[in-house]
Scaffold this motif. Structure first.
Motif, PDB file in Angstrom:
ATOM      1  N   GLY A   1     -10.189  -5.306   5.443  1.00 31.96           N
ATOM      2  CA  GLY A   1      -8.792  -5.714   5.334  1.00 31.96           C
ATOM      3  C   GLY A   1      -7.945  -4.627   4.697  1.00 31.96           C
ATOM      4  N   ILE A   2      -6.764  -5.017   4.237  1.00 34.86           N
ATOM      5  CA  ILE A   2      -5.800  -4.049   3.702  1.00 34.86           C
ATOM      6  C   ILE A   2      -5.370  -4.510   2.310  1.00 34.86           C
ATOM      7  CG2 ILE A   2      -3.496  -3.070   4.029  1.00 34.86           C
ATOM      8  CD1 ILE A   2      -3.998  -3.286   7.076  1.00 34.86           C
ATOM      9  N   ALA A   3      -5.571  -3.667   1.329  1.00 30.94           N
ATOM     10  CA  ALA A   3      -5.236  -4.021  -0.063  1.00 30.94           C
ATOM     11  C   ALA A   3      -3.722  -4.149  -0.242  1.00 30.94           C
ATOM     12  CB  ALA A   3      -5.799  -2.959  -0.997  1.00 30.94           C
ATOM     13  N   PRO A   4      -3.292  -5.046  -1.111  1.00 31.57           N
ATOM     14  CA  PRO A   4      -1.835  -5.255  -1.308  1.00 31.57           C
ATOM     15  C   PRO A   4      -1.221  -4.181  -2.206  1.00 31.57           C
ATOM     16  CG  PRO A   4      -3.073  -6.742  -2.724  1.00 31.57           C
ATOM     17  CD  PRO A   4      -4.099  -5.975  -1.918  1.00 31.57           C
ATOM     18  N   ILE A   5      -1.257  -2.952  -1.719  1.00 28.82           N
ATOM     19  CA  ILE A   5      -0.836  -1.805  -2.538  1.00 28.82           C
ATOM     20  C   ILE A   5       0.649  -1.865  -2.945  1.00 28.82           C
ATOM     21  CG2 ILE A   5      -0.633   0.724  -2.556  1.00 28.82           C
ATOM     22  CD1 ILE A   5      -3.539  -0.402  -2.885  1.00 28.82           C
ATOM     23  N   PRO A   6       1.568  -2.172  -2.024  1.00 33.99           N
ATOM     24  CA  PRO A   6       2.970  -2.224  -2.477  1.00 33.99           C
ATOM     25  C   PRO A   6       3.180  -3.229  -3.617  1.00 33.99           C
ATOM     26  CG  PRO A   6       2.879  -2.093  -0.091  1.00 33.99           C
ATOM     27  CD  PRO A   6       1.470  -2.311  -0.558  1.00 33.99           C
ATOM     28  N   ASP A   7       2.516  -4.385  -3.563  1.00 33.97           N
ATOM     29  CA  ASP A   7       2.621  -5.354  -4.666  1.00 33.97           C
ATOM     30  C   ASP A   7       2.088  -4.753  -5.964  1.00 33.97           C
ATOM     31  OD1 ASP A   7       3.510  -7.162  -2.801  1.00 33.97           O
ATOM     32  OD2 ASP A   7       1.639  -8.306  -2.681  1.00 33.97           O
ATOM     33  N   MET A   8       0.980  -4.036  -5.859  1.00 38.63           N
ATOM     34  CA  MET A   8       0.396  -3.419  -7.061  1.00 38.63           C
ATOM     35  C   MET A   8       1.331  -2.373  -7.638  1.00 38.63           C
ATOM     36  SD  MET A   8      -3.598  -2.811  -6.065  1.00 38.63           S
ATOM     37  CE  MET A   8      -4.562  -4.038  -5.191  1.00 38.63           C
ATOM     38  N   ILE A   9       1.904  -1.552  -6.746  1.00 35.18           N
ATOM     39  CA  ILE A   9       2.831  -0.513  -7.230  1.00 35.18           C
ATOM     40  C   ILE A   9       4.023  -1.163  -7.926  1.00 35.18           C
ATOM     41  CG2 ILE A   9       4.436   1.311  -6.501  1.00 35.18           C
ATOM     42  CD1 ILE A   9       2.427   1.945  -4.228  1.00 35.18           C
TER      43      ILE A   9
END
Lengths: 431, 431
Positions: A284-292
């Motif tokens: 899958g794809i990690a929720p990177i924008p949310d983390m940033i």
């Protein structure tokens, strides 16, 4: 020993994120001066070595925060098949046959690939021959974080031996080679490490002043099973067990709840984002924008060549830069500056390494030179350099690499690794 | 003129998809023989030129089915911003200032980048100086499909002039340079071409025996607006207008309904998948696995450097190979073989080019040599070659390129394009 590198376009990745034509002076292992313009006669006279950068881009060496070097010979040995089939038919049976020589040759091949594509620092989590890996790391002159990966599905005594081995590695190698080698504790994952083992690891980390790196929330199945068994998400569970009271870096973080993100943020846990491996294995794809947005520190990892299948951080940057725009249907959620930070100073922070990942006086002199004279990097001007590094540059554009001031690649020739011998040995490998 | 290329690992991409050590004999513009083993004395005596492949991989040249070469100088001129902002502040104002010289120099730069990364065939959709582009295509010796992009938001007379210009291009250049240049009709997109104009284009296509290439269903907003205005999806609408009664290739196809997919399948419409551009602009991810399951022909396109930002089909293959596995959370939805077909023989089919995209007697001798002696392509054996080409290889691994039997790159040196001059001109460009 002073080195002067002039006639370069410096990409500092400092707070101002400036890009300018100038020069750098390296004194021993650190940057002594980073300046615009041309060096003075005094600067030249002070230098033991003067390098003409010929208009190349000088930027921080790239930092790979998650990988498994010992399995590098399994590149392409199994693709396009379900995760459990891959583990059961490709990874586990082959790894059981790995000798010390195979692991050393594979790790050496991985280091060649990494240096040639601009990586100067890497984290290696592996379970076999990590003391030999430490020696390879030292002779390569690369900056390295070593993690003896520990699976806790074994009797107490074996668990304790694994932890003892990790602590021994720490005592033997943490801080050696002018601090280029450091050692962290590495329980493999919640699904392979029962809570009682995790508690032992946390205890060992606190007693020895070590930090922790683990796989976490990589696949949906693993998270679902964890919740079914323990009643809480793996992130919440690890926090309950005290893992995040120690400085921590988690690999993957693909399947996370809002509460999980809150915990990672509150406990200052860093994340190794491995977009290509996560895609290739169908995780899958990690929720990177949310983390940033939450201020979580994101770094970039390649994972191993068995699931990527390459160790080129320029490609990893490209995937990290593009996939979140696409899945969010919003081109603003990631920027070239964010992505370059993941591969440089955010990566350094994730690996608990101080004064690394910027071109700045007092910082470690880990840097690379990129040749901009290729069709795919043109047209160019100062404004486009960050864009080109993230959206267009290839690992093969890197010509030179320095780690702690040591020149390890010069005009694409490796100076600390015997590329010819390592390639010969990789060609001889058969499975 | 016979060429013998021996000591290569041949990746045929033929039905059996075999990979073997052998040699090929090229007679004029086509493969004459493709064989396992070593050539006979007779074979050698018949050859005008003998090339030692030195163990390199020989595979079909890559086919780029969607791009806009004339805007290549806008690489990195605007990133990480919303689509309409990008169009209004970067693309349109700059393109208005483009002179013939800028477009020619930009297209030349794009061709250099493409050849150096293994592309032998490309489609170019652009609205400026397409006759000059035809001359560039001929002198480059690349295989080229030229499309004079037409926006129909203009008075009838102007519409007719654009169609006439396209037909003139067809009459002047279709089939020239031993068939290396072909010409298709190219209405820009349903949102820039009113139905009445589309009908004129279909009529012109039928009268002149031309096929049609258009942008279709790239963004959700565009599809939603089309449905609001016309009551049907753009795909259904184009079908109603008769577009798909002519052989057609659509670029993008990101936002499609089940009915749309059914139409594309029934009408044998091909798709140019542009994963990197679709991600970078935040357009989304095309339902490629669904299309493959339906038997729709999928090819790969880079789109322009303004939205990618590179023209390297190895990267495009990597994205196409990985993103669908990730979003479907299923590593089996794409395979390395499928992806290589998109970039070779499926690409040829999408561009209406016969006998292209395989290493096979009677097929066009369009092929590349890839140097496998790099750390990132090891270990290797016959079983891993397809995997390495899709998951690990870089454009920079390509050393040689032949198009219709003409050697256009030799040991990374371009023979038909003046790389030094083209790079010099790109460096001189300022915006």
């Amino acid at each position: 020993m002073n080195k002067l590198i002039h006639s370069v376009t410096v990409v500092t990745m400092d707070n101002k994120n400036s890009v300018f034509d100038g020069f750098v002076i390296v004194k021993d292992d650190k940057f002594h001066e980073v300046k615009q313009g041309t060096p003075s006669e005094y600067d030249k006279n002070q230098a033991d070595e003067i390098i003409n950068g010929s208009g190349k881009w000088l930027l921080p060496g790239l930092i790979n925060s998650h990988g498994h070097l010992g399995s590098a010979f399994l590149r392409g040995a199994g693709d396009d098949i379900p995760l459990m089939t891959w583990l059961k038919t490709v990874m586990w049976p082959n790894e059981q046959k790995f000798t010390e020589e195979i692991v050393k040759n594979a790790a050496s091949l991985a280091m060649v690939e990494m240096v040639k594509s601009g990586t100067t620092t890497f984290l290696d989590m592996y379970h076999l021959y990590m003391d030999k890996m430490a020696e390879l790391a030292i002779s390569s002159e690369m900056r390295t974080v070593l993690c003896r990966g520990m699976i806790g599905l074994c009797p107490d005594r074996e668990q304790d031996e694994k932890i003892a081995e990790s602590i021994q590695l720490f005592h033997d190698y943490n801080g050696v080679n002018k601090g280029k080698v450091t050692v962290a504790l590495s329980p493999h994952a919640p699904y392979t490490c029962p809570p009682s083992f995790m508690i032992k690891v946390v205890d060992a980390a606190k007693k020895n002043g070590m930090w922790i790196h683990t796989h976490l929330a990589e696949t949906k199945g693993e998270v679902d099973r964890h919740i079914a068994e323990h009643g809480v998400s793996p992130v919440k569970h690890m926090d309950d067990l005290g893992l995040f009271d120690v400085p921590s870096l988690i690999a993957h973080g693909v399947h996370l709840t809002v509460e999980d993100l809150h915990i990672l943020c509150e406990k200052n846990v860093s994340v190794a984002h491995n977009p290509m491996s996560n895609l290739k294995l169908g995780s899958g794809i990690a929720p990177i924008p949310d983390m940033i947005n939450k201020g979580i520190t994101i770094s970039l990892g390649t994972d191993s060549t068995a699931s990527n299948n390459n160790l080129d951080l320029f490609e990893e940057m490209r995937f990290a830069a593009l996939i979140h725009k696409g899945t969010h249907e919003d081109p603003t959620v990631t920027t070239s500056e964010m992505i370059l930070r993941m591969a440089t100073n955010w990566g350094a922070k994730a690996l608990q390494l101080e004064k690394l990942g910027k071109i700045k006086a007092g910082y470690q002199a880990d840097f690379i030179l990129v040749n901009p004279n290729s069709a795919h990097l043109l047209p160019s001007d100062k404004k486009r350099v960050l864009s080109h590094l993230v959206y267009s540059a290839k690992g093969s554009d890197v010509t030179d690499s320095f780690v702690g001031g040591v020149h390890i690649m010069k005009d694409k020739e490796l100076l600390s690794l015997d590329e010819e011998k390592i390639i010969f040995e990789a060609k001889a490998f058969q499975i």
